[in-house]
Scaffold this active site. Structure first.
Site, PDB file in Angstrom:
ATOM      1  N   GLN A   1       0.813  -1.089   0.094  1.00  0.00           N
ATOM      2  CA  GLN A   1      -0.042  -0.135   0.068  1.00  0.00           C
ATOM      3  C   GLN A   1       0.743   1.240  -0.120  1.00  0.00           C
ATOM      4  O   GLN A   1       0.333   2.365  -0.185  1.00  0.00           O
ATOM      5  CB  GLN A   1      -0.714   0.024   1.251  1.00  0.00           C
ATOM      6  CG  GLN A   1      -1.818  -1.163   1.395  1.00  0.00           C
ATOM      7  CD  GLN A   1      -2.298  -1.190   2.713  1.00  0.00           C
ATOM      8  OE1 GLN A   1      -3.281  -0.605   2.981  1.00  0.00           O
ATOM      9  NE2 GLN A   1      -2.133  -2.000   3.676  1.00  0.00           N
TER      10      GLN A   1
ATOM     11  N   ASP B   1       6.328   4.540  -1.658  1.00  0.00           N
ATOM     12  CA  ASP B   1       7.782   4.928  -1.587  1.00  0.00           C
ATOM     13  C   ASP B   1       8.722   4.121  -2.300  1.00  0.00           C
ATOM     14  O   ASP B   1       9.957   4.387  -2.162  1.00  0.00           O
ATOM     15  CB  ASP B   1       8.004   5.116   0.025  1.00  0.00           C
ATOM     16  CG  ASP B   1       7.705   3.523   0.663  1.00  0.00           C
ATOM     17  OD1 ASP B   1       7.932   2.392   0.064  1.00  0.00           O
ATOM     18  OD2 ASP B   1       7.327   3.274   1.882  1.00  0.00           O
TER      19      ASP B   1
ATOM     20  N   HIS C   1      -1.925   1.222  -4.239  1.00  0.00           N
ATOM     21  CA  HIS C   1      -2.062   2.671  -4.348  1.00  0.00           C
ATOM     22  C   HIS C   1      -1.340   3.524  -5.027  1.00  0.00           C
ATOM     23  O   HIS C   1      -1.425   4.590  -4.983  1.00  0.00           O
ATOM     24  CB  HIS C   1      -1.965   3.103  -2.788  1.00  0.00           C
ATOM     25  CG  HIS C   1      -3.286   2.658  -1.637  1.00  0.00           C
ATOM     26  ND1 HIS C   1      -2.912   2.227  -0.609  1.00  0.00           N
ATOM     27  CD2 HIS C   1      -4.242   1.968  -2.262  1.00  0.00           C
ATOM     28  CE1 HIS C   1      -3.993   1.877  -0.096  1.00  0.00           C
ATOM     29  NE2 HIS C   1      -4.910   1.384  -0.999  1.00  0.00           N
TER      30      HIS C   1
ATOM     31  N   CYS D   1      -0.715  13.301 -16.284  1.00  0.00           N
ATOM     32  CA  CYS D   1      -1.565  14.495 -16.803  1.00  0.00           C
ATOM     33  C   CYS D   1      -3.077  13.695 -16.560  1.00  0.00           C
ATOM     34  O   CYS D   1      -3.233  12.721 -16.778  1.00  0.00           O
ATOM     35  CB  CYS D   1      -1.343  14.742 -18.302  1.00  0.00           C
ATOM     36  SG  CYS D   1      -2.665  16.060 -18.753  1.00  0.00           S
TER      37      CYS D   1
ATOM     38  N   CYS E   1       1.167  19.963 -17.838  1.00  0.00           N
ATOM     39  CA  CYS E   1       1.471  19.338 -18.856  1.00  0.00           C
ATOM     40  C   CYS E   1       2.078  19.741 -19.921  1.00  0.00           C
ATOM     41  O   CYS E   1       1.547  20.868 -20.390  1.00  0.00           O
ATOM     42  CB  CYS E   1       0.040  18.360 -19.098  1.00  0.00           C
ATOM     43  SG  CYS E   1       0.372  17.361 -20.510  1.00  0.00           S
TER      44      CYS E   1
ATOM     45  N   CYS F   1      -0.586  19.605 -23.027  1.00  0.00           N
ATOM     46  CA  CYS F   1      -1.922  20.190 -23.207  1.00  0.00           C
ATOM     47  C   CYS F   1      -2.322  21.145 -21.921  1.00  0.00           C
ATOM     48  O   CYS F   1      -3.461  21.725 -22.065  1.00  0.00           O
ATOM     49  CB  CYS F   1      -2.801  19.094 -23.244  1.00  0.00           C
ATOM     50  SG  CYS F   1      -3.091  18.181 -21.477  1.00  0.00           S
TER      51      CYS F   1
ATOM     52  N   CYS G   1       8.022  -5.311  12.923  1.00  0.00           N
ATOM     53  CA  CYS G   1       8.355  -6.038  11.847  1.00  0.00           C
ATOM     54  C   CYS G   1      10.070  -6.218  11.849  1.00  0.00           C
ATOM     55  O   CYS G   1      10.369  -7.470  11.647  1.00  0.00           O
ATOM     56  CB  CYS G   1       7.967  -5.745  10.541  1.00  0.00           C
ATOM     57  SG  CYS G   1       6.181  -5.500   9.983  1.00  0.00           S
TER      58      CYS G   1
HETATM   59 ZN   LIG Z   1      -1.740  16.670 -20.820  1.00  0.00          ZN
END
Ligand SMILES: [Zn+2]
Length: 304
Positions: free
Chosen positions: A130, A133, A148, A156, A207, A210, A291
């Site tokens: 999850q 990093d 995730h 973009c 971006c 665009c 852990c």
């Molecule tokens: Zn774009």
């Protein structure tokens, strides 16, 4: 506005322990239980969460945090707000820019390395994490599913353009030469303060194709894990014979449903986490300890 920021010499200051919650040391019995579990199985799916990275100096979800990593900010960025409001994106990217040098230089710890050893010993089918990093990959793990997403890729929102986060840092550096001073504003307690002016003046990257808004390829709160990824994880669970859960409270449904599926399919599920978890009542074995205090030793004793 305060952004939590940890200097690179954090370890030298001996402060990394701050991020590991109070816990009791493992008992010999815990060690034996886990050793037997690993020896019983050949196809283990490993599921990890924030608890595994705390020893590398990355705070867990509920800690106050670096602010660069949406899922663990004490006031997490909501997907809808990020998409809707330029101001939210500006604050996010300003903090992310300042936090990046430290975030990207964090090293894997003994737990990440131990998981890689289990993988090399042929015990692990996949590592589902999850965390955003990339520490499992840095430790050498080859088959990692980032449930995730990853803080290392930026996309973009309006077109298919994507850019490596490291490259984007260069772009932001060029656009915000004055902000560089923020990198040196670290106080002894590890905090960095970004003034309202600094945030307001921050030039947000757009971006280049665009002019659309850019977003790290992280599943923010309020957004869903992409269907393809959910299916990928589902088939990995199906082809494993056990699930080993490390350093997560399973609060988020996208990870909890992995346990539900495994139990439906009668697979053994073992949990190693310091605090209580959402699945304490349905797993086969729960061990409450850190852990890093048990995994490296465990790897030295498994039958290969
Ligand atoms: Zn774009």
């Amino acid at each position: 506005m305060f952004t939590r920021f940890i200097p690179n010499n954090f370890k030298k200051l001996g402060r990394q322990i701050v991020y590991v919650p109070k816990h009791k040391p493992p008992e010999q019995r815990d060690f034996e239980t886990l050793r037997e579990f690993i020896n019983r199985h050949q196809k283990i799916l490993v599921l990890t969460g924030a608890g595994i990275s705390t020893e590398s100096g990355i705070p867990d979800y509920r800690s106050e945090e670096v602010g660069l990593y949406a899922r663990s900010n004490h006031k997490p960025v909501q997907y809808q707000e990020f998409v809707k409001y330029p101001k939210v994106r500006q604050r996010y990217w300003a903090r992310n820019f300042v936090g990046w040098p430290r975030f990207s230089s964090v090293e894997p710890n003994g737990s990440h390395l131990a998981i890689n050893r289990l993988e090399k010993a042929g015990k692990v089918t996949a590592v589902v994490t999850q965390n955003v990093d990339r520490l499992h990959q840095k430790a050498g793990s080859e088959y990692v599913i980032e449930l995730h997403g990853s803080g290392y890729i930026v996309k973009c929102l309006s077109c298919p353009y994507e850019i490596d986060r490291t490259e984007l840092q260069e772009v932001m550096m060029r656009n915000n030469p004055a902000m560089e001073s923020s990198f040196t504003m670290i106080r002894p307690d590890g905090d960095v303060e970004l003034s309202k002016e600094q945030v307001d003046e921050f030039r947000v990257p757009l971006c280049p194709k665009c002019d659309g808004p850019l977003k790290p390829n992280i599943v923010f709160f309020g957004d869903n894990v992409p269907k393809v990824r959910v299916e990928q994880v589902r088939s990995q669970v199906a082809s494993s014979d056990a699930v080993f859960v490390l350093g997560t409270s399973l609060t988020v449904y996208s990870s909890y449903r992995i346990i539900l599926q495994a139990k439906e399919e009668n697979k053994e599920v073992v949990l190693l986490n310091i605090g209580p978890t959402r699945a304490d009542n349905i797993v086969d074995i729960k061990v409450s300890t850190k852990c890093g205090e048990i995994l490296p030793k465990l790897c030295n004793s498994i039958d290969s």
